[in-house]
Design a protein around this motif. Structure first.
Motif, PDB file in Angstrom:
ATOM      1  N   ALA A 165       2.717   4.516   2.225  1.00 31.29           N
ATOM      2  CA  ALA A 165       4.060   4.769   2.767  1.00 31.29           C
ATOM      3  C   ALA A 165       4.311   6.270   2.961  1.00 31.29           C
ATOM      4  CB  ALA A 165       5.103   4.167   1.827  1.00 31.29           C
ATOM      5  N   GLN A 166       3.842   7.092   2.012  1.00 28.28           N
ATOM      6  CA  GLN A 166       4.118   8.523   2.089  1.00 28.28           C
ATOM      7  C   GLN A 166       3.372   9.160   3.255  1.00 28.28           C
ATOM      8  OE1 GLN A 166       3.490   6.854  -0.832  1.00 28.28           O
ATOM      9  NE2 GLN A 166       5.656   6.963  -1.396  1.00 28.28           N
ATOM     10  N   SER A 167       2.105   8.807   3.408  1.00 23.92           N
ATOM     11  CA  SER A 167       1.327   9.438   4.497  1.00 23.92           C
ATOM     12  C   SER A 167       1.850   8.986   5.859  1.00 23.92           C
ATOM     13  CB  SER A 167      -0.172   9.143   4.354  1.00 23.92           C
ATOM     14  OG  SER A 167      -0.455   7.785   4.591  1.00 23.92           O
ATOM     15  N   LEU A 168       2.333   7.756   5.929  1.00 24.12           N
ATOM     16  CA  LEU A 168       2.858   7.277   7.210  1.00 24.12           C
ATOM     17  C   LEU A 168       4.179   7.988   7.545  1.00 24.12           C
ATOM     18  CD1 LEU A 168       2.505   5.407   9.613  1.00 24.12           C
ATOM     19  CD2 LEU A 168       3.429   3.530   8.257  1.00 24.12           C
ATOM     20  N   HIS A 169       5.030   8.142   6.540  1.00 27.20           N
ATOM     21  CA  HIS A 169       6.283   8.884   6.722  1.00 27.20           C
ATOM     22  C   HIS A 169       5.986  10.298   7.223  1.00 27.20           C
ATOM     23  CE1 HIS A 169      10.021  10.762   4.524  1.00 27.20           C
ATOM     24  NE2 HIS A 169      10.172  10.739   5.825  1.00 27.20           N
ATOM     25  N   LYS A 170       5.038  10.949   6.582  1.00 30.05           N
ATOM     26  CA  LYS A 170       4.686  12.326   6.950  1.00 30.05           C
ATOM     27  C   LYS A 170       4.101  12.363   8.374  1.00 30.05           C
ATOM     28  CE  LYS A 170       2.027  16.212   5.236  1.00 30.05           C
ATOM     29  NZ  LYS A 170       0.812  16.545   4.529  1.00 30.05           N
ATOM     30  N   ALA A 171       3.213  11.424   8.668  1.00 32.46           N
ATOM     31  CA  ALA A 171       2.543  11.430   9.971  1.00 32.46           C
ATOM     32  C   ALA A 171       3.525  11.184  11.119  1.00 32.46           C
ATOM     33  CB  ALA A 171       1.451  10.364   9.991  1.00 32.46           C
ATOM     34  N   LEU A 172       4.612  10.460  10.823  1.00 32.42           N
ATOM     35  CA  LEU A 172       5.575  10.136  11.886  1.00 32.42           C
ATOM     36  C   LEU A 172       6.633  11.219  12.078  1.00 32.42           C
ATOM     37  CD1 LEU A 172       5.997   6.349  11.064  1.00 32.42           C
ATOM     38  CD2 LEU A 172       5.014   7.289  13.155  1.00 32.42           C
ATOM     39  N   GLY A 173       6.778  12.127  11.118  1.00 34.95           N
ATOM     40  CA  GLY A 173       7.785  13.166  11.323  1.00 34.95           C
ATOM     41  C   GLY A 173       8.327  13.803  10.057  1.00 34.95           C
ATOM     42  N   GLY A 174       7.941  13.302   8.893  1.00 34.17           N
ATOM     43  CA  GLY A 174       8.325  13.933   7.620  1.00 34.17           C
ATOM     44  C   GLY A 174       9.818  14.144   7.493  1.00 34.17           C
ATOM     45  N   ASP A 175      10.218  15.420   7.317  1.00 28.97           N
ATOM     46  CA  ASP A 175      11.621  15.742   7.020  1.00 28.97           C
ATOM     47  C   ASP A 175      12.599  15.331   8.122  1.00 28.97           C
ATOM     48  OD1 ASP A 175      10.777  16.820   4.717  1.00 28.97           O
ATOM     49  OD2 ASP A 175      10.946  18.926   5.351  1.00 28.97           O
ATOM     50  N   ARG A 176      12.093  15.085   9.293  1.00 25.16           N
ATOM     51  CA  ARG A 176      12.996  14.710  10.388  1.00 25.16           C
ATOM     52  C   ARG A 176      13.410  13.239  10.297  1.00 25.16           C
ATOM     53  NH1 ARG A 176      10.952  16.709  16.053  1.00 25.16           N
ATOM     54  NH2 ARG A 176       8.870  16.131  15.427  1.00 25.16           N
ATOM     55  N   LEU A 177      12.792  12.541   9.309  1.00 25.77           N
ATOM     56  CA  LEU A 177      13.061  11.108   9.133  1.00 25.77           C
ATOM     57  C   LEU A 177      13.363  10.835   7.666  1.00 25.77           C
ATOM     58  CD1 LEU A 177       9.933   9.894  11.129  1.00 25.77           C
ATOM     59  CD2 LEU A 177      12.305   9.652  11.902  1.00 25.77           C
ATOM     60  N   GLN A 178      14.366   9.993   7.435  1.00 33.56           N
ATOM     61  CA  GLN A 178      14.656   9.600   6.047  1.00 33.56           C
ATOM     62  C   GLN A 178      13.937   8.294   5.742  1.00 33.56           C
ATOM     63  OE1 GLN A 178      18.795   8.835   5.209  1.00 33.56           O
ATOM     64  NE2 GLN A 178      18.372   8.336   3.072  1.00 33.56           N
ATOM     65  N   MET A 179      13.233   8.278   4.614  1.00 33.68           N
ATOM     66  CA  MET A 179      12.560   7.037   4.190  1.00 33.68           C
ATOM     67  C   MET A 179      13.607   6.091   3.607  1.00 33.68           C
ATOM     68  SD  MET A 179       9.833   5.237   3.530  1.00 33.68           S
ATOM     69  CE  MET A 179       8.275   6.042   3.210  1.00 33.68           C
ATOM     70  N   LEU A 180      13.749   4.926   4.178  1.00 32.67           N
ATOM     71  CA  LEU A 180      14.709   3.944   3.663  1.00 32.67           C
ATOM     72  C   LEU A 180      14.027   2.920   2.767  1.00 32.67           C
ATOM     73  CD1 LEU A 180      16.816   3.404   6.914  1.00 32.67           C
ATOM     74  CD2 LEU A 180      17.373   4.862   4.972  1.00 32.67           C
ATOM     75  N   GLU A 181      12.858   2.467   3.191  1.00 35.99           N
ATOM     76  CA  GLU A 181      12.107   1.523   2.351  1.00 35.99           C
ATOM     77  C   GLU A 181      10.705   1.353   2.909  1.00 35.99           C
ATOM     78  OE1 GLU A 181      13.199  -2.763   2.628  1.00 35.99           O
ATOM     79  OE2 GLU A 181      14.678  -2.112   4.117  1.00 35.99           O
ATOM     80  N   SER A 182       9.847   0.786   2.064  1.00 32.91           N
ATOM     81  CA  SER A 182       8.496   0.444   2.532  1.00 32.91           C
ATOM     82  C   SER A 182       8.141  -0.935   1.977  1.00 32.91           C
ATOM     83  CB  SER A 182       7.481   1.480   2.065  1.00 32.91           C
ATOM     84  OG  SER A 182       7.396   1.491   0.665  1.00 32.91           O
ATOM     85  N   ARG A 183       7.261  -1.602   2.672  1.00 25.41           N
ATOM     86  CA  ARG A 183       6.804  -2.918   2.206  1.00 25.41           C
ATOM     87  C   ARG A 183       5.319  -3.064   2.479  1.00 25.41           C
ATOM     88  NH1 ARG A 183      11.438  -7.229   4.140  1.00 25.41           N
ATOM     89  NH2 ARG A 183      13.178  -5.866   3.618  1.00 25.41           N
ATOM     90  N   GLU A 184       4.671  -3.827   1.618  1.00 25.34           N
ATOM     91  CA  GLU A 184       3.262  -4.151   1.838  1.00 25.34           C
ATOM     92  C   GLU A 184       3.185  -5.588   2.317  1.00 25.34           C
ATOM     93  OE1 GLU A 184       1.512  -3.473  -1.953  1.00 25.34           O
ATOM     94  OE2 GLU A 184       1.850  -1.310  -1.860  1.00 25.34           O
ATOM     95  N   GLU A 185       2.159  -5.854   3.097  1.00 26.77           N
ATOM     96  CA  GLU A 185       1.961  -7.234   3.553  1.00 26.77           C
ATOM     97  C   GLU A 185       0.473  -7.549   3.529  1.00 26.77           C
ATOM     98  OE1 GLU A 185       2.063  -7.966   7.807  1.00 26.77           O
ATOM     99  OE2 GLU A 185       3.050  -9.882   7.501  1.00 26.77           O
ATOM    100  N   GLU A 186       0.136  -8.734   3.057  1.00 27.13           N
ATOM    101  CA  GLU A 186      -1.239  -9.194   3.242  1.00 27.13           C
ATOM    102  C   GLU A 186      -1.195 -10.191   4.403  1.00 27.13           C
ATOM    103  OE1 GLU A 186      -4.753  -9.424   0.392  1.00 27.13           O
ATOM    104  OE2 GLU A 186      -3.739 -11.358   0.181  1.00 27.13           O
ATOM    105  N   HIS A 187      -1.596  -9.690   5.551  1.00 25.05           N
ATOM    106  CA  HIS A 187      -1.572 -10.523   6.762  1.00 25.05           C
ATOM    107  C   HIS A 187      -2.760 -11.479   6.734  1.00 25.05           C
ATOM    108  CE1 HIS A 187      -1.659 -11.738  10.932  1.00 25.05           C
ATOM    109  NE2 HIS A 187      -2.783 -11.079  11.168  1.00 25.05           N
TER     110      HIS A 187
END
Ligand SMILES: C[S@@+](CC[C@H](N)C(=O)[O-])C[C@H]1O[C@@H](n2cnc3c(N)ncnc32)[C@H](O)[C@@H]1O
Length: 205
Positions: A165-187
């Motif tokens: 979740a952290q690396s994805l948040h950072k890769a998408l824009g970091g401080d310009r985006l607020q993390m609201l939640e993350s979820r895992e899924e086994e597809h």
């Protein structure tokens, strides 16, 4: 690599039950979108949504301003065919590589399941971010999913970049985006294989 040719070939002559990424119902995405509390006339784009059932589900819930972007015209056709013709006519279908996408439209919600992870080149990820921030309204939401760090290393035969979740948040824009939640899924793939995904729900600051 010709991305469009790869994806047109991946979809042509093959039905949904042979696409490893296919979900009969995109439950996690729907839950995360619901959590955004959007009005039914909110503008929503599904990036790489060709072939997905998400748009049909959102239409069924009452959402009216939906766009589906995909690099593959074959994928978009498959999605259109799944919907009633009158309903499909109300969706904006966009054939484009996301790294070259541009429109005057601005979105309240940007959904991407299993597209960003194909951008293994740092320059392409930078282009994706630029395009995302050009098109997402201030206060708009992002629901993005990639394979997890301990998930598969390839998707549709292509290399991917896995995330937590952290690396994805950072890769998408970091401080310009607020993390609201993350979820895992086994597809569970249509053939019964298991693939770990990570989802993040973010809001543009
Ligand atoms: C693994 S599939 C996921 C499909 C769908 N999001 C889902 O969850 O079922 C990846 C999708 O993204 C599209 N795609 C891949 N690279 C893309 C790009 N650079 N720009 C736009 N679409 C792309 C493919 O055609 C394909 O439909």
């Amino acid at each position: 690599m010709d991305r469009k040719a790869h994806w047109d070939k991946a979809y042509s002559g093959r039905e949904a039950d042979s696409w490893s990424w296919f979900q009969g119902s995109p439950t996690v995405s729907l839950g995360l979108i619901k959590a955004c509390g959007l009005a039914f006339d909110a503008s929503i784009i599904d990036v790489g949504g060709g072939g997905s059932t998400l748009t049909g589900e959102l239409l069924g819930q009452g959402f009216t301003a939906l766009s589906v972007l995909d690099i593959s015209s074959t994928a978009l056709e498959k999605s259109r065919e799944r919907l009633d013709a009158a309903v499909a006519g109300g969706v904006t279908w966009i054939e484009s590589d996301i790294t070259g996408f541009s429109t005057d439209d601005r979105f309240d919600l940007w959904h991407d399941r299993a597209v960003f992870h194909f951008l293994t080149d740092a320059g392409d990820r930078e282009k994706y971010r630029e395009i995302l921030f050009r098109h997402l309204k201030p206060g708009g939401f992002l629901v993005v999913s990639t394979f997890a760090v301990d998930g598969p290393k390839k998707c549709s035969g292509l290399d991917i970049v896995g995330n937590d979740a952290q690396s994805l948040h950072k890769a998408l824009g970091g401080d310009r985006l607020q993390m609201l939640e993350s979820r895992e899924e086994e597809h569970v793939t249509p053939k019964g294989g298991k693939q770990k995904f990570i989802y993040v729900r973010l809001q543009r600051v």
